[in-house]
Write a protein that holds these residues in place. Structure first.
Motif, PDB file in Angstrom:
ATOM      1  N   PRO A 102       0.814  -1.223   0.000  1.00  0.00           N
ATOM      2  CA  PRO A 102       0.000   0.000   0.000  1.00  0.00           C
ATOM      3  C   PRO A 102       0.845   1.269   0.000  1.00  0.00           C
ATOM      4  CG  PRO A 102      -0.889  -1.582   1.561  1.00  0.00           C
ATOM      5  CD  PRO A 102       0.423  -2.146   1.095  1.00  0.00           C
ATOM      6  N   GLU A 103       1.922   1.263   0.765  1.00  0.00           N
ATOM      7  CA  GLU A 103       2.755   2.464   0.856  1.00  0.00           C
ATOM      8  C   GLU A 103       3.336   2.840  -0.506  1.00  0.00           C
ATOM      9  OE1 GLU A 103       2.075   0.627   4.587  1.00  0.00           O
ATOM     10  OE2 GLU A 103       3.051  -0.235   2.816  1.00  0.00           O
ATOM     11  N   GLU A 104       3.825   1.851  -1.225  1.00  0.00           N
ATOM     12  CA  GLU A 104       4.444   2.126  -2.528  1.00  0.00           C
ATOM     13  C   GLU A 104       3.395   2.405  -3.600  1.00  0.00           C
ATOM     14  OE1 GLU A 104       8.434  -0.690  -2.013  1.00  0.00           O
ATOM     15  OE2 GLU A 104       6.794  -1.334  -3.309  1.00  0.00           O
ATOM     16  N   THR A 105       2.420   1.531  -3.733  1.00  0.00           N
ATOM     17  CA  THR A 105       1.484   1.627  -4.852  1.00  0.00           C
ATOM     18  C   THR A 105       0.564   2.836  -4.713  1.00  0.00           C
ATOM     19  OG1 THR A 105       1.533  -0.775  -5.107  1.00  0.00           O
ATOM     20  CG2 THR A 105      -0.276   0.403  -6.169  1.00  0.00           C
ATOM     21  N   VAL A 106       0.000   3.034  -3.527  1.00  0.00           N
ATOM     22  CA  VAL A 106      -0.938   4.142  -3.347  1.00  0.00           C
ATOM     23  C   VAL A 106      -0.221   5.489  -3.469  1.00  0.00           C
ATOM     24  CG1 VAL A 106      -2.591   5.225  -1.763  1.00  0.00           C
ATOM     25  CG2 VAL A 106      -2.568   2.733  -2.057  1.00  0.00           C
ATOM     26  N   ALA A 107       1.047   5.553  -3.078  1.00  0.00           N
ATOM     27  CA  ALA A 107       1.813   6.792  -3.272  1.00  0.00           C
ATOM     28  C   ALA A 107       1.907   7.143  -4.745  1.00  0.00           C
ATOM     29  CB  ALA A 107       3.205   6.643  -2.663  1.00  0.00           C
ATOM     30  N   LEU A 108       2.097   6.142  -5.594  1.00  0.00           N
ATOM     31  CA  LEU A 108       2.147   6.385  -7.035  1.00  0.00           C
ATOM     32  C   LEU A 108       0.778   6.823  -7.565  1.00  0.00           C
ATOM     33  CD1 LEU A 108       4.323   3.300  -8.099  1.00  0.00           C
ATOM     34  CD2 LEU A 108       5.036   5.704  -8.080  1.00  0.00           C
ATOM     35  N   VAL A 109      -0.273   6.213  -7.051  1.00  0.00           N
ATOM     36  CA  VAL A 109      -1.638   6.583  -7.456  1.00  0.00           C
ATOM     37  C   VAL A 109      -1.920   8.040  -7.095  1.00  0.00           C
ATOM     38  CG1 VAL A 109      -4.081   6.164  -6.992  1.00  0.00           C
ATOM     39  CG2 VAL A 109      -2.515   4.228  -7.273  1.00  0.00           C
ATOM     40  N   ILE A 110      -1.597   8.409  -5.870  1.00  0.00           N
ATOM     41  CA  ILE A 110      -1.838   9.784  -5.425  1.00  0.00           C
ATOM     42  C   ILE A 110      -1.038  10.772  -6.265  1.00  0.00           C
ATOM     43  CG2 ILE A 110      -1.427  11.381  -3.503  1.00  0.00           C
ATOM     44  CD1 ILE A 110      -2.123   8.959  -1.638  1.00  0.00           C
ATOM     45  N   GLY A 111       0.213  10.433  -6.543  1.00  0.00           N
ATOM     46  CA  GLY A 111       1.040  11.304  -7.370  1.00  0.00           C
ATOM     47  C   GLY A 111       0.464  11.516  -8.748  1.00  0.00           C
ATOM     48  N   PHE A 112      -0.111  10.477  -9.317  1.00  0.00           N
ATOM     49  CA  PHE A 112      -0.739  10.596 -10.643  1.00  0.00           C
ATOM     50  C   PHE A 112      -1.926  11.538 -10.591  1.00  0.00           C
ATOM     51  CE2 PHE A 112      -4.171   8.960 -13.453  1.00  0.00           C
ATOM     52  CZ  PHE A 112      -3.609   9.311 -14.679  1.00  0.00           C
ATOM     53  N   PHE A 113      -2.798  11.378  -9.607  1.00  0.00           N
ATOM     54  CA  PHE A 113      -4.007  12.202  -9.544  1.00  0.00           C
ATOM     55  C   PHE A 113      -3.705  13.655  -9.174  1.00  0.00           C
ATOM     56  CE2 PHE A 113      -6.524   8.154  -8.818  1.00  0.00           C
ATOM     57  CZ  PHE A 113      -7.139   8.205 -10.074  1.00  0.00           C
ATOM     58  N   LYS A 114      -2.602  13.896  -8.475  1.00  0.00           N
ATOM     59  CA  LYS A 114      -2.260  15.260  -8.057  1.00  0.00           C
ATOM     60  C   LYS A 114      -2.006  16.184  -9.250  1.00  0.00           C
ATOM     61  CE  LYS A 114      -2.059  15.189  -3.425  1.00  0.00           C
ATOM     62  NZ  LYS A 114      -2.802  16.109  -2.551  1.00  0.00           N
ATOM     63  N   LYS A 115      -1.763  15.585 -10.411  1.00  0.00           N
ATOM     64  CA  LYS A 115      -1.524  16.396 -11.606  1.00  0.00           C
ATOM     65  C   LYS A 115      -2.805  17.016 -12.144  1.00  0.00           C
ATOM     66  CE  LYS A 115       0.228  13.082 -14.044  1.00  0.00           C
ATOM     67  NZ  LYS A 115       0.841  12.390 -15.207  1.00  0.00           N
ATOM     68  N   TYR A 116      -3.950  16.557 -11.649  1.00  0.00           N
ATOM     69  CA  TYR A 116      -5.235  16.983 -12.185  1.00  0.00           C
ATOM     70  C   TYR A 116      -6.112  17.581 -11.098  1.00  0.00           C
ATOM     71  CZ  TYR A 116      -4.077  14.206 -16.321  1.00  0.00           C
ATOM     72  OH  TYR A 116      -3.472  13.687 -17.445  1.00  0.00           O
ATOM     73  N   ASN A 117      -7.088  18.352 -11.543  1.00  0.00           N
ATOM     74  CA  ASN A 117      -8.111  18.884 -10.645  1.00  0.00           C
ATOM     75  C   ASN A 117      -9.243  17.855 -10.601  1.00  0.00           C
ATOM     76  OD1 ASN A 117      -9.765  20.429  -9.088  1.00  0.00           O
ATOM     77  ND2 ASN A 117      -9.851  22.190 -10.479  1.00  0.00           N
ATOM     78  N   ILE A 118      -9.264  17.048  -9.568  1.00  0.00           N
ATOM     79  CA  ILE A 118     -10.187  15.921  -9.483  1.00  0.00           C
ATOM     80  C   ILE A 118     -11.448  16.319  -8.716  1.00  0.00           C
ATOM     81  CG2 ILE A 118     -10.493  13.557  -8.623  1.00  0.00           C
ATOM     82  CD1 ILE A 118      -8.485  13.721 -10.843  1.00  0.00           C
ATOM     83  N   LYS A 119     -12.629  15.952  -9.257  1.00  0.00           N
ATOM     84  CA  LYS A 119     -13.892  16.271  -8.569  1.00  0.00           C
ATOM     85  C   LYS A 119     -14.576  15.048  -7.967  1.00  0.00           C
ATOM     86  CE  LYS A 119     -16.571  16.377 -12.918  1.00  0.00           C
ATOM     87  NZ  LYS A 119     -17.472  17.214 -13.739  1.00  0.00           N
ATOM     88  N   ALA A 120     -14.195  13.861  -8.365  1.00  0.00           N
ATOM     89  CA  ALA A 120     -14.733  12.627  -7.792  1.00  0.00           C
ATOM     90  C   ALA A 120     -13.867  11.473  -8.263  1.00  0.00           C
ATOM     91  CB  ALA A 120     -16.183  12.401  -8.190  1.00  0.00           C
ATOM     92  N   ILE A 121     -13.844  10.408  -7.466  1.00  0.00           N
ATOM     93  CA  ILE A 121     -13.030   9.234  -7.785  1.00  0.00           C
ATOM     94  C   ILE A 121     -13.889   7.984  -7.651  1.00  0.00           C
ATOM     95  CG2 ILE A 121     -11.032   7.821  -7.094  1.00  0.00           C
ATOM     96  CD1 ILE A 121      -9.783  10.399  -5.938  1.00  0.00           C
ATOM     97  N   GLY A 122     -13.742   7.087  -8.594  1.00  0.00           N
ATOM     98  CA  GLY A 122     -14.363   5.773  -8.511  1.00  0.00           C
ATOM     99  C   GLY A 122     -13.290   4.717  -8.333  1.00  0.00           C
ATOM    100  N   ILE A 123     -13.469   3.847  -7.339  1.00  0.00           N
ATOM    101  CA  ILE A 123     -12.505   2.779  -7.067  1.00  0.00           C
ATOM    102  C   ILE A 123     -13.182   1.431  -7.241  1.00  0.00           C
ATOM    103  CG2 ILE A 123     -10.987   1.698  -5.368  1.00  0.00           C
ATOM    104  CD1 ILE A 123     -10.795   4.389  -3.934  1.00  0.00           C
ATOM    105  N   GLY A 124     -12.585   0.578  -8.049  1.00  0.00           N
ATOM    106  CA  GLY A 124     -12.977  -0.821  -8.153  1.00  0.00           C
ATOM    107  C   GLY A 124     -11.805  -1.651  -7.676  1.00  0.00           C
ATOM    108  N   SER A 125     -11.958  -2.333  -6.552  1.00  0.00           N
ATOM    109  CA  SER A 125     -10.815  -2.963  -5.891  1.00  0.00           C
ATOM    110  C   SER A 125     -10.929  -4.475  -5.826  1.00  0.00           C
ATOM    111  CB  SER A 125     -10.693  -2.416  -4.460  1.00  0.00           C
ATOM    112  OG  SER A 125      -9.666  -3.081  -3.748  1.00  0.00           O
ATOM    113  N   PHE A 126      -9.753  -5.130  -5.841  1.00  0.00           N
ATOM    114  CA  PHE A 126      -9.713  -6.545  -5.484  1.00  0.00           C
ATOM    115  C   PHE A 126     -10.187  -6.672  -4.046  1.00  0.00           C
ATOM    116  CE2 PHE A 126      -5.486  -5.028  -4.227  1.00  0.00           C
ATOM    117  CZ  PHE A 126      -5.273  -5.653  -3.018  1.00  0.00           C
ATOM    118  N   GLY A 127     -10.593  -7.841  -3.663  1.00  0.00           N
ATOM    119  CA  GLY A 127     -11.201  -7.982  -2.351  1.00  0.00           C
ATOM    120  C   GLY A 127     -10.739  -9.225  -1.628  1.00  0.00           C
ATOM    121  N   PRO A 128     -11.544  -9.595  -0.642  1.00  0.00           N
ATOM    122  CA  PRO A 128     -12.810  -8.990  -0.226  1.00  0.00           C
ATOM    123  C   PRO A 128     -12.613  -7.575   0.331  1.00  0.00           C
ATOM    124  CG  PRO A 128     -12.609 -11.241   0.630  1.00  0.00           C
ATOM    125  CD  PRO A 128     -11.262 -10.841   0.105  1.00  0.00           C
ATOM    126  N   ILE A 129     -13.699  -6.783   0.215  1.00  0.00           N
ATOM    127  CA  ILE A 129     -13.689  -5.413   0.704  1.00  0.00           C
ATOM    128  C   ILE A 129     -14.956  -5.164   1.515  1.00  0.00           C
ATOM    129  CG2 ILE A 129     -12.306  -4.552  -1.227  1.00  0.00           C
ATOM    130  CD1 ILE A 129     -14.878  -3.435  -2.469  1.00  0.00           C
TER     131      ILE A 129
END
Length: 288
Positions: free
Chosen positions: A38-65
């Motif tokens: 989580p520390e490595e992968t989610v940091a990369l995800v956050i860095g990608f989205f920081k380049k944009y002005n985001i108004k909502a996010i949809g997450i489809g995740s492996f599970g169980p969740i």
């Protein structure tokens, strides 16, 4: 005024696919990152989205969740065999960085929703989407809502009848010879000693594989009677598979129920490789 975008996260066991899209569900940019910790992968995800002005996010995740918003562990990945991700507060981690609405569901639900709004389920009241790849999972939609109760369905682990020519014991660590244990990519590779895409089209194994996929369609038909069943994932990219599944399905049903014509009822994704991304974008838009 700076344009605001929708964000999509397809969180898979092997890789995270992140996308940026607009209100027309057009994909503007998409990248992927390996699923490590989580520390490595989610940091990369956050860095990608920081380049944009985001108004909502949809997450489809492996599970169980945990999908229940009134639960103290809502937004968490729970009892996954990926130890580093057990009990990980996925939605919480994203909320710390982005103060926007976040939709959270399974990866297969997200893909089902993509096909429902813009693919082979568009204009219908119901659909079921299966992915058959590294694992097997499915999402079901009725009147725009996911079919779920105390949790999300785990249709990939339904019990199937063994093909008479199949001596494989199964590869699921929980159930051995459930659908995933018999038909997912790793099960194919353990039998054949090579990946499914390396097998010839006329390899007799594909008849065995089609038998298991057809059982998924058969069970789904009798339990949910959806208007369309969509089979995605790497295994179903074998174009010769669908006619084999149709034939096996007809034999299993044996005239008991009348379905729509099979070429319209049991299909592959209209959105090809995009159902998950478009589904996440559509779920993000729905949150606004």
């Amino acid at each position: 005024m700076t344009e605001k975008f929708l964000g999509s996260i397809e969180a898979g066991g092997t890789k995270f696919v992140c996308g940026i899209g607009n209100d027309q569900l057009e994909i503007i940019e998409r990248v992927s990152f390996p699923t490590t910790t989580p520390e490595e992968t989610v940091a990369l995800v956050i860095g990608f989205f920081k380049k944009y002005n985001i108004k909502a996010i949809g997450i489809g995740s492996f599970g169980p969740i945990d999908i229940h918003k009134d639960s103290v562990t809502y937004g968490h990945i729970t009892t996954t065999p990926k130890l580093a991700w057990q009990d990980y507060d996925f939605v919480g981690a994203m909320k710390k960085e982005f103060d926007v609405p976040i939709a959270f569901t399974t990866d297969v639900n997200a893909a089902a929703y993509g096909e429902y709004v813009a693919g082979n389920g568009a204009g219908l009241s119901s659909c079921v989407y299966y992915t058959i790849g590294t694992g097997v999972g499915a999402g079901a939609i009725q009147d725009g809502r996911f079919v779920e109760g105390f949790s999300h369905p785990e249709m990939g682990h339904m019990i199937v009848k063994r093909h008479e020519a199949d001596q494989f014991s199964g590869s699921c660590p929980f159930h051995n010879d459930c659908l995933e244990g018999m038909a997912a990519g790793p099960a194919i590779e353990k039998r054949a000693g090579k990946k499914g895409q390396e097998l010839a089209e006329d390899d007799p194994f594909w008849d065995i594989e089609a038998y298991y996929v057809a059982q998924a369609a058969y069970n789904t038909t009798l339990m949910l009677a959806p208007e369309v069943i969509i089979f995605g994932g790497g295994v179903m990219k074998q174009r010769h598979m669908l006619p084999k599944v149709h034939r096996e399905f007809e034999k299993l049903v044996n005239g008991y129920v009348t379905t729509p014509p099979l070429e319209k009822y049991i299909v592959t994704p209209k959105l090809e490789d995009d159902p998950g991304t478009i589904g996440c974008l559509a779920l993000a838009k729905k949150e606004l």
